[in-house]
Scaffold this motif. Structure first.
Motif, mmCIF file in Angstrom:
data_model
loop_
_atom_site.group_PDB
_atom_site.id
_atom_site.type_symbol
_atom_site.label_atom_id
_atom_site.label_comp_id
_atom_site.label_asym_id
_atom_site.label_seq_id
_atom_site.Cartn_x
_atom_site.Cartn_y
_atom_site.Cartn_z
ATOM 1 N N PHE A 235 0.939 -1.208 0.374
ATOM 2 C CA PHE A 235 0.211 -0.253 0.061
ATOM 3 C C PHE A 235 0.908 1.447 -0.119
ATOM 4 O O PHE A 235 0.464 1.981 -0.886
ATOM 5 C CB PHE A 235 -1.249 0.366 1.406
ATOM 6 C CG PHE A 235 -2.078 -1.242 0.824
ATOM 7 C CD1 PHE A 235 -3.219 -0.390 0.042
ATOM 8 C CD2 PHE A 235 -2.440 -2.127 2.072
ATOM 9 C CE1 PHE A 235 -4.649 -1.437 0.246
ATOM 10 C CE2 PHE A 235 -3.275 -2.903 1.950
ATOM 11 C CZ PHE A 235 -4.051 -2.801 1.093
ATOM 12 N N ASN A 236 1.826 1.549 0.577
ATOM 13 C CA ASN A 236 2.799 2.429 1.067
ATOM 14 C C ASN A 236 3.778 2.796 -0.782
ATOM 15 O O ASN A 236 4.001 3.044 -1.311
ATOM 16 C CB ASN A 236 4.324 1.556 1.812
ATOM 17 C CG ASN A 236 3.753 2.403 3.063
ATOM 18 O OD1 ASN A 236 2.710 2.893 3.114
ATOM 19 N ND2 ASN A 236 4.549 1.515 4.474
ATOM 20 N N ARG B 39 0.654 4.306 -3.044
ATOM 21 C CA ARG B 39 1.096 6.228 -2.327
ATOM 22 C C ARG B 39 1.379 6.581 -2.990
ATOM 23 O O ARG B 39 1.243 7.589 -3.256
ATOM 24 C CB ARG B 39 0.984 6.181 -0.726
ATOM 25 C CG ARG B 39 -0.377 5.353 -0.272
ATOM 26 C CD ARG B 39 -1.142 5.308 1.216
ATOM 27 N NE ARG B 39 -2.093 5.029 1.989
ATOM 28 C CZ ARG B 39 -1.376 3.754 2.787
ATOM 29 N NH1 ARG B 39 -0.537 3.538 2.565
ATOM 30 N NH2 ARG B 39 -2.456 3.192 3.158
ATOM 31 N N SER C 221 2.068 7.322 -8.502
ATOM 32 C CA SER C 221 0.986 7.784 -9.133
ATOM 33 C C SER C 221 -0.526 7.045 -10.014
ATOM 34 O O SER C 221 -1.120 7.331 -10.475
ATOM 35 C CB SER C 221 0.762 9.071 -10.419
ATOM 36 O OG SER C 221 1.654 8.769 -11.645
ATOM 37 N N SER D 20 -2.429 1.992 -10.622
ATOM 38 C CA SER D 20 -3.906 2.034 -9.573
ATOM 39 C C SER D 20 -3.209 0.375 -10.472
ATOM 40 O O SER D 20 -2.412 0.414 -10.657
ATOM 41 C CB SER D 20 -4.753 2.498 -10.111
ATOM 42 O OG SER D 20 -4.590 1.950 -11.923
ATOM 43 N N SER E 231 -6.426 3.125 -5.699
ATOM 44 C CA SER E 231 -5.312 3.855 -6.579
ATOM 45 C C SER E 231 -5.704 4.604 -5.493
ATOM 46 O O SER E 231 -6.603 4.970 -4.032
ATOM 47 C CB SER E 231 -5.936 5.370 -7.295
ATOM 48 O OG SER E 231 -6.883 5.942 -7.759
ATOM 49 N N SER E 232 -3.961 5.469 -5.495
ATOM 50 C CA SER E 232 -4.417 6.647 -4.395
ATOM 51 C C SER E 232 -4.723 8.163 -4.055
ATOM 52 O O SER E 232 -4.401 8.204 -5.899
ATOM 53 C CB SER E 232 -2.977 6.725 -3.248
ATOM 54 O OG SER E 232 -3.139 7.687 -2.477
ATOM 55 N N SER F 163 -4.780 7.471 5.712
ATOM 56 C CA SER F 163 -3.764 6.317 5.345
ATOM 57 C C SER F 163 -4.457 5.116 4.999
ATOM 58 O O SER F 163 -4.077 4.208 4.681
ATOM 59 C CB SER F 163 -2.526 6.953 5.585
ATOM 60 O OG SER F 163 -3.478 6.464 7.425
ATOM 61 N N TRP G 15 -8.101 4.422 4.104
ATOM 62 C CA TRP G 15 -8.585 4.578 2.747
ATOM 63 C C TRP G 15 -7.486 4.540 1.107
ATOM 64 O O TRP G 15 -6.910 5.304 1.087
ATOM 65 C CB TRP G 15 -9.427 5.849 2.772
ATOM 66 C CG TRP G 15 -10.483 5.490 4.535
ATOM 67 C CD1 TRP G 15 -9.852 6.275 5.442
ATOM 68 C CD2 TRP G 15 -11.964 4.949 4.097
ATOM 69 N NE1 TRP G 15 -11.260 5.481 6.269
ATOM 70 C CE2 TRP G 15 -12.011 4.858 5.929
ATOM 71 C CE3 TRP G 15 -12.708 4.604 3.013
ATOM 72 C CZ2 TRP G 15 -13.100 4.688 5.944
ATOM 73 C CZ3 TRP G 15 -13.783 3.797 3.636
ATOM 74 C CH2 TRP G 15 -14.231 4.192 5.098
ATOM 75 N N LEU G 16 -8.242 3.945 0.015
ATOM 76 C CA LEU G 16 -7.884 4.207 -0.660
ATOM 77 C C LEU G 16 -9.320 4.752 -1.220
ATOM 78 O O LEU G 16 -10.242 4.274 -1.044
ATOM 79 C CB LEU G 16 -7.660 2.765 -1.677
ATOM 80 C CG LEU G 16 -6.482 2.610 -0.643
ATOM 81 C CD1 LEU G 16 -5.485 1.301 -1.489
ATOM 82 C CD2 LEU G 16 -4.846 3.227 -1.097
ATOM 83 N N ARG H 215 -14.138 5.909 -1.786
ATOM 84 C CA ARG H 215 -13.636 5.428 -0.554
ATOM 85 C C ARG H 215 -13.655 4.369 -0.537
ATOM 86 O O ARG H 215 -14.887 3.843 -0.401
ATOM 87 C CB ARG H 215 -13.327 6.031 0.453
ATOM 88 C CG ARG H 215 -12.979 7.591 -0.294
ATOM 89 C CD ARG H 215 -12.853 8.593 1.442
ATOM 90 N NE ARG H 215 -14.107 8.267 2.774
ATOM 91 C CZ ARG H 215 -13.591 8.247 3.870
ATOM 92 N NH1 ARG H 215 -12.729 8.720 4.204
ATOM 93 N NH2 ARG H 215 -14.755 8.574 4.268
ATOM 94 N N ILE I 164 -8.495 0.228 2.977
ATOM 95 C CA ILE I 164 -7.833 -1.000 3.085
ATOM 96 C C ILE I 164 -7.695 -2.204 3.912
ATOM 97 O O ILE I 164 -6.672 -3.698 3.320
ATOM 98 C CB ILE I 164 -6.176 0.314 3.124
ATOM 99 C CG1 ILE I 164 -6.229 0.016 4.453
ATOM 100 C CG2 ILE I 164 -6.314 1.106 2.633
ATOM 101 C CD1 ILE I 164 -4.355 0.347 4.810
#
Length: 365
Positions: free
Chosen positions: A298-299, A302, A305, A307, A335-336, A342, A344-345, A355, A358
């Protein structure tokens, strides 16, 4: 013509004689031949059977079809010997409304999908109810109605004829008492013997018919067993349908567990079978602690840019219009978005987006 006039005069005389005898009996001025105790008991049992059969039939019809207007319509069509138009029952109407609303909200949403599942189950229950009504009508109501419209009407007819023969017999007894001349007395005795013979014959016919009520009770007992069996099958089907539905909706603990607790806590303790599934679902507030194992993926998402595809682990019902409802095992695009929390995506499914937490997702390679 002369014969018809004489016959009419004789019938009128007989009718008048019966009327006089009946009136004098009511006034206590004439003797009345009493039926034997066995025959009286048979008459009482037949009358009770008729009254309770009518009452049971009426209440059964109310149970199977609570709407009086529909019952009246079915009665009219039955008398006209026409088939009543087929219409959906209440369970089927509710099921249809749930399916249509679920399709409107979207089968891909948790609420829409649940509505469709509930609607399909309600339709199954409606079908089971239709089978119960049909089976009960054939195996339970029809035999009861046949007794009232067939056997009991025959009993009524013979009982009325017995009453007529009794009046003739008592009238003959009265004439014999009043006879003074030898010729009149001989004629009265002959008439008495004839009326006594006719009365005894009619009493025997009536007794045989009344004793047949025992066979009617035995037949109605078999019909009652069929009715109970039909109800057992119906309720067993309904229970199985609802258990299956509960298993399908087991991934919606937020609505079921809270409602059950609130409804039971205010009253007596009731044991309701439930499917314990809430323990397997993480909460959004625990996102940071539960996501340590997958935080790297996930990091990375984020920091870029782009998906990625993600598989949904659990069903999730959106709490607001900015969120996206999820179904377990479906694959969505995530996507972020800059500035988003943090935990949520941004999730996308076709032309739907919103939204998503995660903790409900597993990123795919």
């Amino acid at each position: 013509m002369d014969f018809n006039v004489k016959r009419l005069a004789a019938d009128a005389g007989t009718f008048l004689s019966r009327a006089v005898q009946f009136t004098e009996e009511k006034l206590g001025q004439a003797e009345k031949t009493e039926l034997d105790a066995h025959l009286e008991n048979l008459l009482i049992r037949a009358e009770n059977t008729k009254q309770w059969t009518e009452r049971i039939m009426k209440q059964t019809e109310v149970l199977l079809q609570p709407n009086p207007n529909v019952r009246l319509e079915e009665f009219v069509y039955e008398k006209l010997e026409k088939k009543a138009p087929t219409r959906m029952n209440n369970h089927e109407l509710l099921g249809q409304s749930m399916i249509e609303s679920g399709s409107e909200f979207g089968p891909g949403t948790a609420y829409g999908n649940a509505l469709i599942k509930c609607g399909e189950t309600e339709k199954q229950i409606g079908g089971a109810e239709r089978e119960l009504i049909q089976s009960s009508a054939i195996n339970f109501l029809t035999p009861f109605r046949n007794f009232l419209e067939g056997d009991f009407k025959t009993i009524l007819k013979e009982r009325k004829l017995l009453q007529v023969k009794r009046l003739d017999l008592d009238a003959a007894k009265t004439r014999l008492k009043k006879a003074r001349m030898a010729d009149a007395r001989a004629a009265a005795e002959q008439e008495l013997r004839m009326t006594q013979s006719e009365f005894d014959r009619q009493a025997e016919i009536t007794r045989l018919l009344l004793e047949g009520v025992s066979s009617t009770h035995a037949h109605h007992l078999r019909c009652l067993n069929d009715f109970v069996e039909a109800q057992t099958t119906y309720y067993a089907q309904c229970y199985q349908y609802m258990v299956d539905l509960q298993k399908q909706l087991g991934s919606f603990p937020s609505s079921f567990s809270n409602n059950n607790q609130s409804s039971v806590s205010g009253g007596a303790s009731i044991s309701v079978p439930t499917i314990p599934v809430s323990a397997s679902l993480p909460s959004v507030s625990a996102g940071r602690s539960s996501s340590t194992g997958t935080s790297g993926g996930f990091n990375e998402l984020r920091s870029s840019s782009g998906s990625r595809k993600a598989r949904v682990l659990y069903d999730y019902d959106a709490a607001s219009s900015s969120e996206l409802s999820l179904l377990a095992d479906e694959v969505i695009t995530v996507s972020s978005v800059p500035g988003m929390d943090s935990d949520w995506l941004l999730g996308e499914r076709g032309n739907q987006s919103g939204r998503v937490p995660i903790t409900y997702l597993e990123l795919l390679n």
